[in-house]
Design an enzyme around this catalytic site. Structure first.
Site, PDB file in Angstrom:
ATOM      1  N   GLU A 147      -1.074  23.614  -8.394  1.00  0.00           N
ATOM      2  CA  GLU A 147       0.488  23.327  -8.649  1.00  0.00           C
ATOM      3  C   GLU A 147       0.894  21.830  -8.900  1.00  0.00           C
ATOM      4  OE1 GLU A 147      -1.319  23.878  -5.857  1.00  0.00           O
ATOM      5  OE2 GLU A 147      -0.796  22.420  -3.932  1.00  0.00           O
ATOM      6  N   GLY A 156      -1.540   6.637  -7.252  1.00  0.00           N
ATOM      7  CA  GLY A 156      -1.611   5.146  -7.615  1.00  0.00           C
ATOM      8  C   GLY A 156      -3.145   4.939  -7.953  1.00  0.00           C
ATOM      9  N   LYS A 178       3.602   1.473  -3.745  1.00  0.00           N
ATOM     10  CA  LYS A 178       2.985   0.797  -5.042  1.00  0.00           C
ATOM     11  C   LYS A 178       4.127   0.727  -6.239  1.00  0.00           C
ATOM     12  CE  LYS A 178      -1.716   0.611  -3.425  1.00  0.00           C
ATOM     13  NZ  LYS A 178      -3.197   1.012  -3.943  1.00  0.00           N
ATOM     14  N   ASN A 231      -0.354  -3.745  -6.298  1.00  0.00           N
ATOM     15  CA  ASN A 231      -0.687  -3.949  -4.850  1.00  0.00           C
ATOM     16  C   ASN A 231      -0.713  -5.369  -4.183  1.00  0.00           C
ATOM     17  OD1 ASN A 231      -2.965  -4.850  -6.537  1.00  0.00           O
ATOM     18  ND2 ASN A 231      -4.109  -4.397  -4.339  1.00  0.00           N
ATOM     19  N   THR A 245       0.740  -1.093  -0.136  1.00  0.00           N
ATOM     20  CA  THR A 245      -0.074  -0.033  -0.072  1.00  0.00           C
ATOM     21  C   THR A 245       0.932   1.220  -0.047  1.00  0.00           C
ATOM     22  OG1 THR A 245      -1.770   0.990   1.060  1.00  0.00           O
ATOM     23  CG2 THR A 245      -0.423   0.018   2.606  1.00  0.00           C
ATOM     24  N   GLY A 251     -15.082   3.394  -0.173  1.00  0.00           N
ATOM     25  CA  GLY A 251     -13.836   2.748  -0.119  1.00  0.00           C
ATOM     26  C   GLY A 251     -13.689   1.118   0.434  1.00  0.00           C
TER      27      GLY A 251
END
Ligand code: S3P
Length: 442
Positions: free
Chosen positions: A146, A123, A63, A84, A59, A232
């Site tokens: 930026e 990632g 990765k 992963n 993680t 998630g």
């Protein structure tokens, strides 16, 4: 004994041990499972160790950095430059985040089509960008100003030609699907949200890669506007299941995985309690209720008032004081304080005398941040004098109220995590509390 592991850095709140244990249980296995918390410069030492296991996950932030240590990468991992899962037998790196992502969208009935707005190109973001374009979506990537130039290069290196890149603050409400692949909203910055209210309200589906806290401000706003929300946690469980398929050919039933997702959601609130309530304290008339409404609207939080809860259960406060006395009122107040201390994602306007009991404060602090609304006496007095709904203020006795105000000031100050200047205007107070909350938990 079989061995599996997770490699990452600063893994304060990983759910992986819990999820993998459950998946191994379903497969009738009980291997050793370890977490390797390792900075970037430690990889050369730790990877040979990990190559002695049966398989491991990777993680943030390793990765991409792990790729040079492997003998190869599968199609997805090569395309997104993010591994992963490593199969130690073959030393090949895989990306199962994609499996987790697509499956979690599919299970929630979210098509990756139409106008898709993606925030972040790390990632997970790179993977989502590739998959959205592959699925035929019209992709826009929102980045901090930026990072815009770097983002354009990243998309080019992924072979994505026709995606738009915009600055985060230039978002307009024109997207069907919103994807958050940034850490915005993740513990400890739980009060942040990557998309504006207009953009969320104008969308149909919101996917948030964050799973801690369980309910991000983004997910709460999606619920508020009736937008389909995918957390998630589903992606996390599905990507883990896909790793087991690679490691030893495991196959899981959807119903079993759904149960694990539910259990993870329960586990995360229990194991990593996040102070997600905002408890407003201060003298009678300090402005707790008005400010509470504003804060709850800002974060799509629930709004509770301890006095209203007492009244809906026991009748008017003035009647309780008159018939049973203040002591009985305080007992009822403590009972309500204990009940609301279990709430999450709520603004709790506390009765002015509630913090007098340290047990009340202790309970509310478990899940809440205590905010003291420090309003000048004259302002409070103007608002409360002669108010018959407030038994302690109904006679309008200025001297007695000033003495009470002065005696309580230290109590409020002592229990406060954050103090707000109650003489400011409501919009100014909102601005001030948003600033203070931003940094409070970190
Ligand atoms: C009290 C404040 C009131 C209410 C009750 C007692 C107090 O709430 O709980 O009248 O002791 O200061 P508000 O602070 O909302 O007025």
């Amino acid at each position: 004994m079989e061995k599996y592991a997770l490699l990452g850095y600063r893994l304060r709140h990983t759910m992986s041990p819990f999820i993998h244990r459950r998946l191994f249980d379903l497969s009738g296995k009980s291997p050793d499972y370890r977490v390797y918390d390792c900075p970037a410069d430690g990889l050369s030492v730790v990877i040979p160790e990990l190559m002695k296991t049966n398989g491991f996950n990777i993680t943030i932030p390793h990765k991409e950095a792990v790729i040079p240590y492997l003998d190869g990468t599968d199609e997805h991992a090569s395309r997104y430059r993010a591994v992963n899962t490593v199969d130690v037998k073959t030393r090949v790196g895989y990306n199962t985040d994609v499996t987790g992502f697509l499956k979690s969208l599919g299970q929630a009935g979210c098509p990756l089509r139409g106008k898709v707005l993606l925030a972040g190109l790390g990632g997970a973001g790179r993977m989502m960008a590739c998959e959205a374009v592959k699925a035929g979506a019209e992709l826009t990537v929102a980045l901090r100003p930026e990072s815009k130039e770097k983002g354009i290069d990243t998309l080019a290196s992924l072979g994505i030609k026709n995606a738009k890149v915009i600055a985060l603050e230039k978002m307009r409400p024109e997207y069907d699907v919103l994807l958050n692949a940034t850490p915005v909203g993740m513990y400890p910055k739980i009060f942040d949200c990557p998309f504006t209210d207009e953009v969320i309200a104008g969308s149909k589906h919101v996917f948030d890669a964050i799973y801690n806290p369980l309910r991000t401000v983004l997910s709460l706003k999606a619920s508020k506007y009736g937008v389909n929300h995918i957390s998630g946690m589903a992606m996390l469980v599905y990507q883990a299941a896909a790793a087991h398929e690679i490691w030893y050919g495991a196959k899981f039933r959807d119903a079993d995985l759904s149960r694990i997702i539910d259990d993870c959601n329960a586990e995360i609130s229990k194991d990593f309690p996040v102070k997600s309530n905002i408890v407003l304290t201060g003298f009678m008339g300090s402005g707790k209720s008005s400010l509470g409404k504003l804060i709850a609207g800002e974060y799509a939080f629930g709004l509770t008032d301890t006095d209203s809860l007492i009244e809906s259960k026991y009748g008017k406060i003035s009647d309780i004081f008159a018939s049973l006395g203040e002591k009985a009122f305080r007992e009822k107040e403590s009972e309500i304080a204990l009940a609301v201390s279990e709430y999450r994602n709520s603004v709790i306007a506390a009765g002015g005398g509630l913090p007098l009991s340290s047990l009340n404060v202790q309970a509310l602090k478990r899940n809440g941040i205590i905010v003291y609304l420090d309003t000048p006496f004259e302002l409070c007095y103007k608002r409360i004098r002669g108010d018959f709904a407030r038994p302690l203020a109904s006679d309008g006795d200025r001297d007695r109220l000033l003495a009470l105000y002065s005696a309580r000031k230290a109590v409020y100050e002592n229990c406060a995590d954050i103090t707000l200047d109650g003489s400011l205007s409501l919009p100014e107070m909102l601005k001030s509390i948003k600033e203070k909350l931003k940094n409070y938990l970190s």
